[in-house]
Scaffold this motif. Structure first.
Motif, PDB file in Angstrom:
ATOM      1  N   TRP A 200       1.040  52.292  49.290  1.00 20.77           N
ATOM      2  CA  TRP A 200       1.608  50.953  49.398  1.00 20.77           C
ATOM      3  C   TRP A 200       0.936  50.204  50.552  1.00 20.77           C
ATOM      4  O   TRP A 200       0.572  49.033  50.431  1.00 20.77           O
ATOM      5  CB  TRP A 200       3.120  51.013  49.605  1.00 20.77           C
ATOM      6  N   GLY A 201       0.736  50.878  51.682  1.00 24.80           N
ATOM      7  CA  GLY A 201       0.068  50.267  52.827  1.00 24.80           C
ATOM      8  C   GLY A 201      -1.359  49.858  52.513  1.00 24.80           C
ATOM      9  O   GLY A 201      -1.828  48.797  52.936  1.00 24.80           O
TER      10      GLY A 201
ATOM     11  N   ALA B  16      -1.075  46.753  50.354  1.00 24.48           N
ATOM     12  CA  ALA B  16      -0.609  45.629  51.164  1.00 24.48           C
ATOM     13  C   ALA B  16      -1.730  45.073  52.039  1.00 24.48           C
ATOM     14  O   ALA B  16      -1.848  43.858  52.216  1.00 24.48           O
ATOM     15  CB  ALA B  16       0.576  46.057  52.025  1.00 24.48           C
TER      16      ALA B  16
ATOM     17  N   THR C  87      -2.525  41.196  51.548  1.00 29.07           N
ATOM     18  CA  THR C  87      -2.288  40.239  52.628  1.00 29.07           C
ATOM     19  C   THR C  87      -3.592  39.582  53.079  1.00 29.07           C
ATOM     20  O   THR C  87      -3.580  38.407  53.457  1.00 29.07           O
ATOM     21  CB  THR C  87      -1.556  40.881  53.821  1.00 29.07           C
TER      22      THR C  87
ATOM     23  N   ASP D 263       6.995  42.117  49.856  1.00 29.31           N
ATOM     24  CA  ASP D 263       8.263  42.548  50.425  1.00 29.31           C
ATOM     25  C   ASP D 263       8.046  43.923  51.049  1.00 29.31           C
ATOM     26  O   ASP D 263       7.769  44.891  50.349  1.00 29.31           O
ATOM     27  CB  ASP D 263       9.319  42.600  49.314  1.00 29.31           C
ATOM     28  N   GLU D 264       8.170  44.026  52.375  1.00 29.72           N
ATOM     29  CA  GLU D 264       7.925  45.274  53.112  1.00 29.72           C
ATOM     30  C   GLU D 264       8.859  46.407  52.698  1.00 29.72           C
ATOM     31  O   GLU D 264       8.480  47.570  52.772  1.00 29.72           O
ATOM     32  CB  GLU D 264       8.079  45.046  54.619  1.00 29.72           C
ATOM     33  N   SER D 265      10.072  46.092  52.274  1.00 29.50           N
ATOM     34  CA  SER D 265      11.012  47.163  51.922  1.00 29.50           C
ATOM     35  C   SER D 265      10.568  47.913  50.670  1.00 29.50           C
ATOM     36  O   SER D 265      11.064  49.002  50.384  1.00 29.50           O
ATOM     37  CB  SER D 265      12.424  46.614  51.748  1.00 29.50           C
TER      38      SER D 265
ATOM     39  N   ARG E 180       7.965  49.468  50.316  1.00 26.26           N
ATOM     40  CA  ARG E 180       7.208  50.653  50.749  1.00 26.26           C
ATOM     41  C   ARG E 180       8.015  51.935  50.520  1.00 26.26           C
ATOM     42  O   ARG E 180       7.464  53.022  50.428  1.00 26.26           O
ATOM     43  CB  ARG E 180       6.872  50.497  52.231  1.00 26.26           C
TER      44      ARG E 180
ATOM     45  N   THR F  35      -4.319  51.693  57.362  1.00 26.62           N
ATOM     46  CA  THR F  35      -3.106  51.212  58.041  1.00 26.62           C
ATOM     47  C   THR F  35      -2.369  52.378  58.669  1.00 26.62           C
ATOM     48  O   THR F  35      -2.475  53.525  58.247  1.00 26.62           O
ATOM     49  CB  THR F  35      -2.155  50.510  57.057  1.00 26.62           C
TER      50      THR F  35
ATOM     51  N   HIS G  89       1.539  53.706  59.697  1.00 28.98           N
ATOM     52  CA  HIS G  89       2.953  53.423  59.401  1.00 28.98           C
ATOM     53  C   HIS G  89       3.852  54.358  60.141  1.00 28.98           C
ATOM     54  O   HIS G  89       3.457  55.286  60.758  1.00 28.98           O
ATOM     55  CB  HIS G  89       3.226  53.487  57.886  1.00 28.98           C
TER      56      HIS G  89
END
Length: 191
Positions: free
Chosen positions: A132-133, A136, A140, A147-149, A151, A189, A191
């Protein structure tokens, strides 16, 4: 290319249907069955709370929690900010096998949509967050907001749906399944 050919879309994978936010029932479906049953034929309801949910993964038992995720079989991206249309979403992970559809609160003036991309192999909850990262990061950079949630691998997604007489659109995306190994190796990324 980040994609590779596989027959995963023709084989079955676990899908958990949630009649409540926490209690679910595991089914096995093909990609075709998922698209034809849920995306092509969305639920029509006066409010979102009456709609069941789904996860494209398997859980230990019938309760939804991140610690109970056994495997996830698709990357799900949520676009709620109104900055992404279906046409734009098609190009965010080009040539990737998946489906995009508008969500319950979508309007032409404020587009809201979901994109689902089938993975070439099942992943753990940690791998899902990393994939997901990776997605994203690319999205981006292209100027779109996710929507970050989303993830969270245990996320409850409402089934495709809309209000009576409200617009609903969907599109199946051709291409190859997302190559998990390459996505994980290209993720820069933290996390």
């Amino acid at each position: 290319a980040l994609l590779k050919r596989t027959t995963m879309s023709a084989s079955t994978f676990p899908l958990t249907l949630w009649r409540t936010f926490s209690r679910g029932r595991r089914e096995h479906r093909t990609w075709r069955s998922f698209v034809d049953t849920f995306v092509r034929d969305p639920e029509i309801a006066p409010n979102k709370k009456s709609i069941a949910g789904f996860s494209l993964g398997a859980f230990d038992g019938n309760r939804r929690a991140l610690s109970r995720v056994e495997s996830v079989h698709a990357l799900v991206l949520d676009f709620d900010e109104g900055d992404t249309t279906l046409k734009q979403a098609r190009g965010l992970l080009p040539s990737t096998h998946g489906v995009t559809y508008t969500t319950f609160n979508h309007s032409p003036e404020h587009p809201k949509l979901r994109a689902v991309f089938l993975l070439d192999r099942p992943v753990s909850a940690d791998e899902y967050a990393r994939i997901w990262g990776w997605a994203a990061q690319s999205i981006t950079k292209a100027g779109h907001v996710l929507d970050e949630s989303a993830r969270d691998a245990s996320r409850f997604w409402y089934l495709p749906s809309h209000r009576p007489r409200a617009p609903y659109e969907w599109e199946e995306l051709g291409g190859r399944l997302l190559d998990v190994t390459r996505a994980l190796s290209e993720n820069t990324t933290r996390h």
